[in-house]
Design an enzyme around this catalytic site. Structure first.
Site, PDB file in Angstrom:
ATOM      1  N   ASP B 318     -35.420  12.201  -9.518  1.00 33.22           N
ATOM      2  CA  ASP B 318     -36.380  13.276  -9.575  1.00 33.22           C
ATOM      3  C   ASP B 318     -35.959  14.149 -10.742  1.00 33.22           C
ATOM      4  O   ASP B 318     -34.778  14.403 -10.945  1.00 33.22           O
ATOM      5  CB  ASP B 318     -36.296  14.024  -8.249  1.00 33.22           C
ATOM      6  CG  ASP B 318     -37.105  15.277  -8.257  1.00 33.22           C
ATOM      7  OD1 ASP B 318     -38.142  15.272  -8.936  1.00 33.22           O
ATOM      8  OD2 ASP B 318     -36.698  16.236  -7.607  1.00 33.22           O
ATOM      9  N   PHE B 389     -53.326  29.035  -7.223  1.00 31.06           N
ATOM     10  CA  PHE B 389     -52.888  27.705  -7.652  1.00 31.06           C
ATOM     11  C   PHE B 389     -52.757  26.800  -6.435  1.00 31.06           C
ATOM     12  O   PHE B 389     -52.205  27.201  -5.418  1.00 31.06           O
ATOM     13  CB  PHE B 389     -51.532  27.816  -8.349  1.00 31.06           C
ATOM     14  CG  PHE B 389     -50.968  26.479  -8.758  1.00 31.06           C
ATOM     15  CD1 PHE B 389     -51.313  25.939  -9.988  1.00 31.06           C
ATOM     16  CD2 PHE B 389     -50.122  25.770  -7.922  1.00 31.06           C
ATOM     17  CE1 PHE B 389     -50.805  24.714 -10.365  1.00 31.06           C
ATOM     18  CE2 PHE B 389     -49.624  24.545  -8.302  1.00 31.06           C
ATOM     19  CZ  PHE B 389     -49.970  24.029  -9.527  1.00 31.06           C
ATOM     20  N   THR B 393     -55.892  21.293  -7.293  1.00 31.45           N
ATOM     21  CA  THR B 393     -56.631  21.650  -8.520  1.00 31.45           C
ATOM     22  C   THR B 393     -55.696  21.749  -9.709  1.00 31.45           C
ATOM     23  O   THR B 393     -56.108  21.561 -10.847  1.00 31.45           O
ATOM     24  CB  THR B 393     -57.346  22.995  -8.356  1.00 31.45           C
ATOM     25  OG1 THR B 393     -56.345  23.990  -8.086  1.00 31.45           O
ATOM     26  CG2 THR B 393     -58.333  22.956  -7.209  1.00 31.45           C
TER      27      THR B 393
END
Lengths: 563, 530
Positions: B318, B389, B393
């Protein structure tokens, strides 16, 4: 010069000659099997047999090619022997048809690259069988062996593809570009030494003592050279390389040993070239070389060691040795012929000392891998290398890999099947022959009528016969009447199964390896080109063979040698 | 005369971690209590149906039975009894070793299962709280957790922020922050809330939670043999067959030689020949590997873990928080041609006010520090419609005074601008590419304004450069991994892989909702490091 010194000098000359030919021949063979071009003669052959030499074959297709070709070979050879009686005299020399069981045995024997002979060449086989049948198989059975070995090497060298090359191309190239040219050179040398090469009939000549003797002519030199070069071993004459027409002098004797060893050893260089790392080939060569030299030294020691007044007076165990060339040359020939799957002899293994006879047996029991038969030696040794890598790789604590290919469950399964076959055939058939009532009757050295009186030598004869057959060696321990339906059939089966079952597993293994994606070499990889690994390989071979056959050897040659 | 005393430099001993104490390694394998506990299992495993799965020991078992029968027939022979006792001991010891190894796996699964069933959930039922067992929670239930509570199931935080100890699952001892909204809202059952109060919406069905999967994994691992073990077993089985053959065929040979052997001797010879002990080789190697790891302050819980680690060929990492420090900060505002940096800063700040992620906050901070823009609060702007946020989207913004301001991931913003009928400045793409190539993350800022004549026009103003600092020494570590033959792959949500020379492989997934997903998914580019 003492006999020991002469033996050592011959050995040194042999090693030097092999070392000189190693690189050029190995590199040449690598080029032969990786070249894209076809010779005009080869194209003609492909057109005749209707094969496409550029089509890649997966392992089942490759195996089908090997088996179809060999089955055709067995049938042809069998028929040729069975119709010998109706051939014109110029082709049959007046010999009659061979009996069905012996014809099967001989056909199996020559197609399986074994060349066990339950017949006596000069009393049974005419020119047609010898030249059209036996000599042809001497070439192609050897080429099949090399082809399978090359397919396995391609399995290591290629990745993410199942294709192992084209069997027909490998077969034809091995014959046309390697065996035939080398045979022409070798035969010329042998003829120069005095081996015969003609198509004359049987001559009757007078003996010094007044009797008469029949002497055959024949295309001996040409068959002799491929007999050694292809590690076949089937002599034109019953006496094999002890016959002066086959092996005229001391130089030809050494030259024949050289011919036996030159391809099996050089194939390790071919292997290194094809996998892109010649050092890997050197490691395999080292393992083969150590075993070959070690066994030769042991053999010379047992045969030079003087036990008893007669041996001391003679300077060695002279009985059964090639008297013209001495104990040393006989010992080198004996270990070489049994360690490769040749089986040609210039001396009689049955007459060796108890331990020496045991060494010839043990040499074959190793599985004909040091350096082994042409091709079969290399693939046998690579299978052992896989097992050695697996055992050693476990000690590193990760999935073992050899030449960048992971040795997983499937590979071990195939390798394990490979090592199961020969012991099963040898021990199974020998036990049957000892347990049934009639087969032991073939043993000439029965209890009370043998050199040692215990019957151990007689047992060695049977054990030797099946060891020789299942390992595709073909030499005989003499003293066993093997031309009976029982032995002809069982040894014939042992030869066929001992040759082609391992090939099935080797090709499956090659297919499985070729499909893999290579693992990059890292700090954690077992270095298989180092002496440590070569040592490990030798150890693994000796331990597995030793444990398998020790009980049987203890009752045969060891009981005889220690009594 | 100098009065200073020589400064003591830290010696090797200070730096080196303490040498492991002897006996720290065993991990309970040679614990006498464990051995005693496994003893009944060892006897239970004598069942032929179980034994047949280990062919080598099965052969020994048969040998033991045969010698026992023969010894019973001739009770006076001490030799027969001695062989019999040895063979039974061999079988029992092998079973004991296996039982101990399996016992360890079971103990691990039991610990996990305990964590699952013991938790009591405080389920919200309207305004009231009720206590239910953790196993009775359904998808959509809301539960409350306060400091000291164990989170009863997998879910998302919908209210509040808390620090959570996830060491039971991840092994990471430092607590992590879990808060509502953004990408830090997911919590796992079995972890512990250390501070504050959060409300969690359960998202997984009982039986499919993370812990359930862990239990299955551990229990499955106990039953499943590693590929190496399977391969070794095949080899050993085939060697056993060879030696079995060698012993069976010995009898006819021996009869011919006039030295027939008793069955007891043959059975004893067979057990001597077959590879009974090599099977333990893998366990021994595993223990040696665990020992070596302890010396480097790594605790391996099993030899199998060591073997699996040895086979690692690719490391998926990651990016955020692992390779980088993980707090991406806005570093600069880059205007496209025809706009001023201050204009970009203003729009960026406006659009980020509703963005509570650390990135959003850092944009507000940068606008204040670098451009002197005072931080406005949501309440200040009358009639503003805030767009927060979300991970779906990937944009945030505000509609105020007829102006629509947006900032967000490149793809999302471009799609938005095109949707509004606007055009994307030509150099916008180049600017984002440059930032990506420099290893940063670009965010686009766009605005839709109503022109005097009443028409509205959408356009891209500029790019926000988010920087994430790569941890020190990462490059050297990747080099070391590469030398070991391990590929490193960085998994990142960045719109396209940074093309800094020779670092690592990257994989950039895009959410399927994006209109440009096909292009980005095919750019799943992997590049071998040099």
């Amino acid at each position: 010069m003492s006999p020991v010194l002469s033996g050592v000098l011959q050995l040194l000359a042999l090693v030097a000659a092999l070392a000189l030919s190693y690189r050029p021949l190995g590199d040449y063979m690598a080029r032969v099997y990786s070249s894209e071009k076809h010779l005009r003669a080869e194209k003609l052959i492909y057109r005749t047999i209707g094969a496409d030499p550029d089509a890649g074959m997966r392992w089942p297709a490759y195996l089908r090619g090997v088996l179809a070709f060999s089955v055709a070979g067995v049938l042809f050879l069998y028929l040729l022997q069975r119709i010998q009686g109706v051939l014109p005299d110029s082709l049959s020399l007046g010999f009659t048809a061979i009996s069905p069981d012996q014809a099967f045995n001989t056909a199996a024997s020559f197609v399986a690259n074994t060349n066990w002979q339950s017949y006596s060449g000069e009393q049974a086989m005419g020119h047609a069988v010898q030249t059209l049948g036996l000599a042809v198989q001497n070439f192609v059975s050897a080429a099949v062996g090399i082809a399978v070995a090359v397919a396995l090497v391609r399995g290591f060298a290629r990745s993410r593809t199942g294709e192992l090359g084209n069997f027909w191309a490998d077969l034809v190239r091995g014959t046309v570009r390697i065996l035939i040219p080398l045979s022409v050179i070798g035969a010329t040398v042998l003829v120069a030494c005095g081996a015969i090469q003609n198509f004359s009939g049987i001559h009757e000549i007078g003996q010094l003592t007044g009797g008469t003797q029949q002497v055959n002519g024949g295309a001996v030199a040409s068959q002799e050279v491929i007999k050694e070069l292809g590690t076949n071993g089937g002599g034109y004459f019953n006496a094999n390389s002890a016959h002066p027409f086959e092996n005229p002098n001391a130089f030809s004797n050494l030259f024949e040993i050289f011919l036996i060893l030159v391809i099996p050893f050089a194939l390790t260089r071919t292997f290194g070239k094809l996998v892109g790392n010649v050092k890997q080939g050197y490691a395999i060569l080292a393992a083969m070389g150590v075993i070959w030299l070690g066994f030769t030294a042991l053999m010379m020691w047992t045969e030079y060691a003087h036990h008893g007044a007669a041996l001391q007076a003679a300077g060695g165990a002279m009985e059964g040795k090639e008297q013209r060339f001495g104990v040393g040359a006989s010992a080198i020939f004996a270990t070489t012929t049994t360690l490769t799957s040749t089986g040609a002899v210039d001396s009689f293994h049955s007459s060796f000392t108890g331990l020496g006879g045991g060494l010839t047996l043990l040499s074959m029991m190793l599985g004909e891998i040091a350096p082994g038969g042409v091709g079969s030696g290399l693939y046998g040794m690579l299978v052992m290398a896989i097992i050695a890598v697996f055992i050693a790789g476990l000690m590193v604590g990760r999935t073992p890999e050899y030449l960048g290919k992971k040795i997983g469950t499937r590979e071990i399964k195939l390798a394990a099947c490979y090592i199961l076959i020969t012991p099963t055939l040898v021990l199974g058939f020998t036990a049957l022959s000892m347990a049934l009532s009639s087969p032991p009757g073939s043993i000439l050295n029965v209890k009370g009528n043998s050199v040692d009186g215990s019957g151990a030598h007689g047992f060695s004869e049977v054990l030797y016969a099946f060891t020789s057959g299942a390992n595709n060696n073909g030499s005989a321990f003499a003293g066993l009447n093997a031309n009976t339906p029982w032995y002809n059939t069982t040894i014939g089966l042992a030869m066929l199964l001992g040759r082609f079952l391992p090939m099935v597993f080797v090709l499956a293994l090659a297919g499985s390896l070729a499909e893999q994606t290579p693992v990059p070499e890292t700090a954690g990889t077992l270095r298989t080109e180092k002496p440590l690994f070569a040592g490990l390989l030798v150890g693994a071979i000796l331990i597995i063979t030793g444990l398998t056959y020790f009980p049987a050897l203890a009752l045969g040659p060891m009981a005889e040698g220690l009594s | 005369m100098s009065t200073t005393t020589p400064v003591r430099t830290p010696s090797e001993e200070d730096i080196q971690p303490q040498a492991p104490e002897s006996g720290r390694v065993s991990g309970g394998l040679f614990d006498p209590a464990q051995l005693l506990k496994s003893l009944p299992d060892a006897f239970r495993k004598l069942d032929p149906r179980v034994m047949v799965k280990a062919p080598v020991m099965f052969v020994v078992l048969i040998g033991s039975v045969v010698t026992t029968v023969l010894a019973l027939k001739d009770p006076g022979s001490w030799f027969g009894w001695a062989i019999t006792v040895w063979l039974w001991l061999t079988v029992l010891f092998a079973n004991l070793a296996e039982a101990v190894a399996e016992g360890r796996g079971k103990a691990q699964a039991d610990t996990l299962r305990k964590a699952k069933t013991d938790t009591v959930a405080r389920r919200l039922n309207g305004d009231t709280e009720e206590s239910v067992p953790g196993t009775e929670l359904r998808v959509g239930d809301l539960v409350v957790c306060e400091a000291g509570d164990i989170i009863p199931g997998d879910g998302d935080v919908v209210e509040g922020v808390a620090s959570v100890d996830e060491s039971a699952i991840t092994g990471e001892s430092a607590p992590v922050i879990r808060e509502s909204g953004g990408d830090r809202s997911a919590v796992t059952g079995g972890t512990k809330v250390l501070s504050d109060r959060i409300v969690i919406k359960i998202t997984t069905k009982p039986g499919e939670t993370f812990i359930d999967r862990m239990i299955n994994l551990v229990e499955g691992a106990a039953r499943q043999k590693t590929p190496n073990e399977i391969a070794l077993n095949i080899l050993l089985a085939s060697l056993t067959i060879v030696f079995l053959l060698a012993v069976i065929t010995l009898q006819p040979f021996a009869i011919y030689a006039g030295a027939e052997q008793s069955m007891i001797i043959l059975a004893a010879l067979l057990v001597c020949l077959i590879p009974t002990t090599i099977g333990a080789l893998l366990s021994a190697i595993g223990i040696a590997g665990m020992d070596r790891l302890v010396q480097r302050n790594v605790l391996a819980m099993s030899g199998r873990a060591v073997e699996a680690a040895g086979d690692v060929s690719t490391l998926l990492l990651d990016k955020t928080g692992t390779i980088t420090y993980g707090n991406r900060q806005a570093a600069e505002f880059v205007p496209v041609k025809g706009t001023m940096a201050a204009e970009v800063a203003d729009a960026a700040q406006l659009s980020s006010l509703a963005d509570e992620t650390p990135e959003g906050r850092s944009i507000v901070v940068l606008a204040k520090e670098k451009y002197g823009l005072r931080e406005r609060h949501e309440g200040e702007l009358v009639g503003a419609e805030w767009i927060p946020f979300t991970a779906q989207t990937r944009m945030s913004g505000v509609d105020v005074d007829g102006r629509k301001v947006r900032k967000g991931a490149t793809g999302s913003v471009i799609a938005w601008v095109e949707e509004q009928g606007g055009t994307v400045a030509e150099d916008a793409r180049k600017l984002t590419d440059d930032i990506s190539q420099a290893g940063g993350t670009p965010l686009l800022v766009a605005v839709e304004e109503r022109l005097p004549e009443g028409k509205s026009v959408a356009r891209v103003l500029g790019v926000i450069h988010l920087k994430d600092v790569v941890k020190e020494g990462m490059r050297e570590r990747f080099d070391e991994l590469r030398a070991m033959g391990i590929k490193t792959v960085m998994i990142t949500g960045a719109p396209r892989p940074p093309r800094r020379p020779g670092t690592w492989w990257t994989w950039t997934p895009t959410p399927p909702s994006s209109s440009r997903s096909s292009r980005s998914a095919s750019s799943c580019s992997s590049r071998a490091a040099p």
